[in-house]
Design a protein around this motif. Structure first.
Motif, mmCIF file in Angstrom:
data_model
loop_
_atom_site.group_PDB
_atom_site.id
_atom_site.type_symbol
_atom_site.label_atom_id
_atom_site.label_comp_id
_atom_site.label_asym_id
_atom_site.label_seq_id
_atom_site.Cartn_x
_atom_site.Cartn_y
_atom_site.Cartn_z
ATOM 1 N N UNK A 15 -10.179 13.691 2.240
ATOM 2 C CA UNK A 15 -8.750 13.768 2.560
ATOM 3 C C UNK A 15 -7.860 12.916 1.652
ATOM 4 N N UNK A 16 -8.439 12.023 0.849
ATOM 5 C CA UNK A 16 -7.620 11.252 -0.085
ATOM 6 C C UNK A 16 -7.300 12.098 -1.316
ATOM 7 N N UNK A 17 -6.037 12.070 -1.745
ATOM 8 C CA UNK A 17 -5.607 12.891 -2.879
ATOM 9 C C UNK A 17 -4.754 12.045 -3.815
ATOM 10 N N UNK A 18 -5.062 12.085 -5.097
ATOM 11 C CA UNK A 18 -4.304 11.322 -6.084
ATOM 12 C C UNK A 18 -3.054 12.104 -6.461
ATOM 13 N N UNK A 19 -1.901 11.597 -6.043
ATOM 14 C CA UNK A 19 -0.627 12.286 -6.241
ATOM 15 C C UNK A 19 0.262 11.543 -7.229
ATOM 16 N N UNK A 20 1.193 12.260 -7.779
ATOM 17 C CA UNK A 20 2.252 11.665 -8.595
ATOM 18 C C UNK A 20 3.458 11.472 -7.682
ATOM 19 N N UNK A 21 3.865 10.224 -7.501
ATOM 20 C CA UNK A 21 4.973 9.914 -6.596
ATOM 21 C C UNK A 21 5.977 9.007 -7.298
ATOM 22 N N UNK A 22 7.142 8.880 -6.706
ATOM 23 C CA UNK A 22 8.167 8.009 -7.281
ATOM 24 C C UNK A 22 7.778 6.544 -7.101
ATOM 25 N N UNK A 23 8.117 5.717 -8.073
ATOM 26 C CA UNK A 23 7.852 4.286 -7.943
ATOM 27 C C UNK A 23 8.706 3.705 -6.816
ATOM 28 N N UNK A 24 8.130 2.818 -6.018
ATOM 29 C CA UNK A 24 8.901 2.208 -4.929
ATOM 30 C C UNK A 24 9.946 1.249 -5.471
ATOM 31 N N UNK A 25 11.008 1.075 -4.726
ATOM 32 C CA UNK A 25 12.071 0.156 -5.122
ATOM 33 C C UNK A 25 12.197 -0.952 -4.090
ATOM 34 N N UNK A 26 12.258 -2.177 -4.558
ATOM 35 C CA UNK A 26 12.327 -3.330 -3.663
ATOM 36 C C UNK A 26 13.711 -3.445 -3.038
ATOM 37 N N UNK A 27 13.717 -3.691 -1.722
ATOM 38 C CA UNK A 27 14.960 -3.937 -1.010
ATOM 39 C C UNK A 27 15.168 -5.426 -0.808
ATOM 40 N N UNK A 28 16.121 -5.818 0.014
ATOM 41 C CA UNK A 28 16.372 -7.234 0.290
ATOM 42 C C UNK A 28 15.128 -7.913 0.860
ATOM 43 N N UNK A 29 14.767 -9.060 0.306
ATOM 44 C CA UNK A 29 13.615 -9.805 0.792
ATOM 45 C C UNK A 29 12.283 -9.239 0.367
ATOM 46 N N UNK A 30 12.294 -8.269 -0.537
ATOM 47 C CA UNK A 30 11.054 -7.643 -0.982
ATOM 48 C C UNK A 30 10.806 -7.886 -2.463
#
Length: 322
Positions: A15-30
């Protein structure tokens, strides 16, 4: 970026699948971290199966323990929050919860230090109050959680009995420094413990397995002994016979390390300082048995799920680790 995602529950390899996804963006305190190494924990397999106490929304990325690099170049360890776990090239984490990676450990070792060793330290010291000279019995001693407990037990001056399944795991437990190694497949565990302790039994039992391991533990725990329940890797949650605990004067105690982050977060930092010092003098060093590329993560999680690995299996994204 690339990230492993689970779109439906089942066996990790399926069930694990290697996907192309958007890079996460840090919010306040992250903080946004580049993943240098991501340790595979048994709960990652349970998450894939939908059998963990936390069930993140689908699709989610597993991986709850990483060593990463901050935008300003610091090497840190962190626990990414699901559903955006660490089996990816980048993660976002709570800035207040990151800890400095011990300089004595490489990226894969640092990624494997946090959860297993913190669990071991809290279990053995804060819960069981293990003392020098006592006998500690560790189930699954050649695994990731068990090997950490073995090293911490030896560091505390305890005599350590390691219980394993099979000759290869017995060899690893011996190399870790166990004073006695018991192969549960070939040896009479209860008789061996009684013989080694002169009939007294184990003062502390560290049990991440449950099932038959727990059933045998209560038959060889010492007077005023302590059984620390860490998990149920066997898949069987035992039922405690409280009348037996009463007549033998032993204590059954649970350990949910994650609660300390909510109830006493400062204790995690104090523990990390102790673990960093132990790593600096070579007393503890995570047993990393495999370092696998990001593309091979699903197969690696499946091996952990099947219980055929030893020590820690760590995912190292190509070109990331140093």
């Amino acid at each position: 970026m690339q990230a492993w995602q689970v779109h439906e529950n089942g066996e990790p390899g399926a069930v694990m699948r290697l996907d192309e996804v958007a890079e996460p963006q840090a919010g306040p305190g992250q903080l946004k971290l580049k993943v240098l190494a991501a340790n595979i924990n048994f709960p990652d397999a349970l998450l894939c199966r939908g059998q963990y106490q936390v069930r993140p929304p689908l699709p989610f990325t597993p991986g709850v323990e990483i060593c990463g690099e901050t935008p300003d170049g610091r090497r840190v360890i962190a626990n990414p929050a699901l559903p955006h776990g660490g089996f990816a090239e980048y993660v976002v984490v709570d800035e207040a919860a990151v800890l400095p990676a011990p300089p004595a450990l490489d990226d894969a070792e640092a990624a494997a230090l946090h959860i297993g060793y913190q669990t071991g330290w809290f279990g053995l010291h804060r819960r069981a109050h293990l003392r020098s000279g006592e006998t500690l019995l560790v189930h699954a001693a050649a695994g990731g959680v068990g090997s950490a407990a073995v090293q911490l037990g030896k560091a505390a001056g305890a005599r350590v009995i390691g219980v394993v399944g099979g000759p290869e795991k017995a060899r690893i437990a011996e190399e870790l420094g166990c004073d006695l190694v018991i192969d549960r497949r070939a040896d009479d565990l209860i008789a061996k413990v009684k013989e080694f302790t002169g009939g007294k039994g184990a003062d502390v039992v560290y049990d991440p397995v449950g099932g038959d391991a727990y059933a045998k533990s209560v038959k060889c725990v010492a007077f005023e002994g302590r059984i620390v329940v860490v998990g149920f890797a066997s898949g069987v949650i035992p039922t405690a016979a409280l009348n037996h605990a009463l007549v033998k004067n032993y204590t059954i105690m649970g350990l949910h390390w994650g609660l300390y982050a909510q109830k006493d977060p400062a204790s995690i930092g104090r523990c990390h300082a102790e673990l960093t010092a132990l790593a600096a003098d070579g007393t503890v060093k995570p047993l990393v048995s495999e370092r696998v590329a990001l593309k091979d993560a699903a197969a690696a999680v499946q091996r952990v799920a099947d219980g055929i690995t030893t020590g820690r299996v760590v995912i190292v994204p190509e070109g990331a680790a140093r």
